[in-house]
Scaffold this motif. Structure first.
Motif: not given
Length: 218
Positions: A17-24, A200-203
């Protein structure tokens, strides 16, 4: 099955989920180009803020890299070996090493002029045993400072990950040209899916496995 696939399968649902959220929300193309153009500026600001207080001295290098020890560097241990430290920062690798190994001449370089200045002001800096200068290893200006086929050991510790992936091949070709026949490249860096990547977070994601920190360094 390759290692990448194994690593992917070993991720927990939370890590996926953390990796997927980076792609948002990715870094825009304009931002990515600006980060590349201003890489030196961002690292200079980093060392302006942190000086020599951010990274710890790397006393582990001779334990992890036997090639740095006198008896293992080459057959003729009486010859002064030449080490090129790429991305030397403020000297966290070279100064502990120079204290331990008297049979070594160090060439050190960094993208940041401020980092190089901090190295030159260090109490252990000695021009008889080392030289340090500013350079961009992804370019060919390093050949004006270091002779071809003249270096026994090159170290790159947490350096490759800060370079744009499009420049990996050019960078490593430059390194190869500097090494003597039989010379070695020693490197350490972040691992795929380690905590440094997962937090790392989105953005902050520039491209696959390539990120920007809050301060603009990559």
């Amino acid at each position: 099955m390759d290692l990448l696939t194994v690593n992917e399968k070993n991720l927990t649902p939370e890590e996926r989920d953390a990796l997927q959220s980076q792609n948002t929300r990715l870094v825009t193309q304009f931002q990515a180009e600006s980060l590349e153009k201003n890489a030196r500026k961002h690292w200079d600001l980093f060392y302006k803020r942190n000086e020599d207080k951010f990274f710890r001295d790397r006393h582990w290098t001779t334990r992890e890299f036997n090639e740095l020890l006198d008896e293992n560097n080459c057959e003729n241990t009486n010859r002064i070996k030449t080490l090129l430290e790429i991305g030397c920062g403020v000297g966290n690798l070279i100064f502990p090493l120079i204290e331990e190994n008297a049979n070594l001449f160090v060439i050190a370089c960094d993208l940041s002029p401020r980092a190089v200045e901090i190295v030159k002001n260090h109490k252990l800096y000695n021009e008889d045993r080392m030289k340090v200068f500013v350079t961009d290893i992804t370019m060919d200006d390093i050949f004006m400072k270091v002779d071809l086929n003249s270096v026994d050991i090159v170290t790159m510790v947490f350096v490759i990950s800060a370079i744009h992936p499009d420049k990996f091949v050019t960078t490593l070709k430059n390194v190869f040209k500097l090494l003597r026949p039989g010379g070695v490249l020693l490197f350490r860096d972040y691992g795929l899916y380690d905590m440094a990547q997962l937090r790392f977070k989105a953005g902050h994601k520039i491209s696959e496995n390539f990120y920007m920190r809050q301060d603009g360094t990559r």
